[in-house]
Enzyme design. Sequence first.
Site, PDB file in Angstrom:
ATOM      1  N   ASP A  41       0.747  -1.258   0.010  1.00  0.00           N
ATOM      2  CA  ASP A  41      -0.061   0.128  -0.199  1.00  0.00           C
ATOM      3  C   ASP A  41       0.723   1.283  -0.253  1.00  0.00           C
ATOM      4  O   ASP A  41       2.092   1.191   0.233  1.00  0.00           O
ATOM      5  CB  ASP A  41      -1.018  -0.008   1.148  1.00  0.00           C
ATOM      6  CG  ASP A  41      -0.240   0.064   2.530  1.00  0.00           C
ATOM      7  OD1 ASP A  41       0.449   0.759   2.407  1.00  0.00           O
ATOM      8  OD2 ASP A  41      -0.987  -0.594   3.242  1.00  0.00           O
ATOM      9  N   ARG A  42       0.250   2.494  -0.257  1.00  0.00           N
ATOM     10  CA  ARG A  42       0.971   3.787  -0.157  1.00  0.00           C
ATOM     11  C   ARG A  42       1.917   3.857   0.811  1.00  0.00           C
ATOM     12  O   ARG A  42       2.951   4.447   0.374  1.00  0.00           O
ATOM     13  CB  ARG A  42      -0.249   4.612  -0.499  1.00  0.00           C
ATOM     14  CG  ARG A  42       0.855   6.052  -0.782  1.00  0.00           C
ATOM     15  CD  ARG A  42      -0.351   7.282  -0.710  1.00  0.00           C
ATOM     16  NE  ARG A  42      -1.323   7.329  -1.682  1.00  0.00           N
ATOM     17  CZ  ARG A  42      -1.917   8.209  -2.380  1.00  0.00           C
ATOM     18  NH1 ARG A  42      -2.102   9.276  -1.458  1.00  0.00           N
ATOM     19  NH2 ARG A  42      -2.774   8.018  -3.296  1.00  0.00           N
TER      20      ARG A  42
END
Length: 174
Positions: A41-42
């Site tokens: 994820d980011r």
Amino acid sequence: VLLNKPKGYITTTDDPFDRKTVMFLVKNAGRERIYPVGRLDRDTTGVLLLTNDGDMAKKLTHPRHRIQKIYHVVLDKNLKTGDLGKIVEGIELDDGMVKPDAAAFVQGAASKKEVGIEIHSGKNRVIRRLFESLGYRVTRLDRVTFAGLTKKDVPRGKWRFLNEKEVSFLKMKS
């Protein structure tokens, strides 16, 4: 290609919202089209593989193949020993039971906020959700190992080509 993914980049080949993607970081990795193996994820950093071999990518991401991933987790508060035990035993999440292969406090860390966790599950945001289910917030998440490969000597945001031995090793695993 092995990338040491920095925070703030999404793991996709294209983004309709024009956010920063990992593809920007590996744009000079050659003329062949490559794509990420799995996702981070980011806000998660660390080892991310990119390949042009679709069969190998599928095998490396399917839980049946039990491909090892090791994460360094930093929490918003000290993890209680009893809660570490619960994680090791397995936690029932909305989408099923998650039982890490191993979990332990990071040796030499200044506090019990740092945990190492080994897992082969590919469920979305599984590490964050494990800790959130017990009332902890993950403040930093770094994948230090994927399929036996580490980010050692690869600075954050940089990448390197895998050598022939590493590619052969991945093909044996998958």
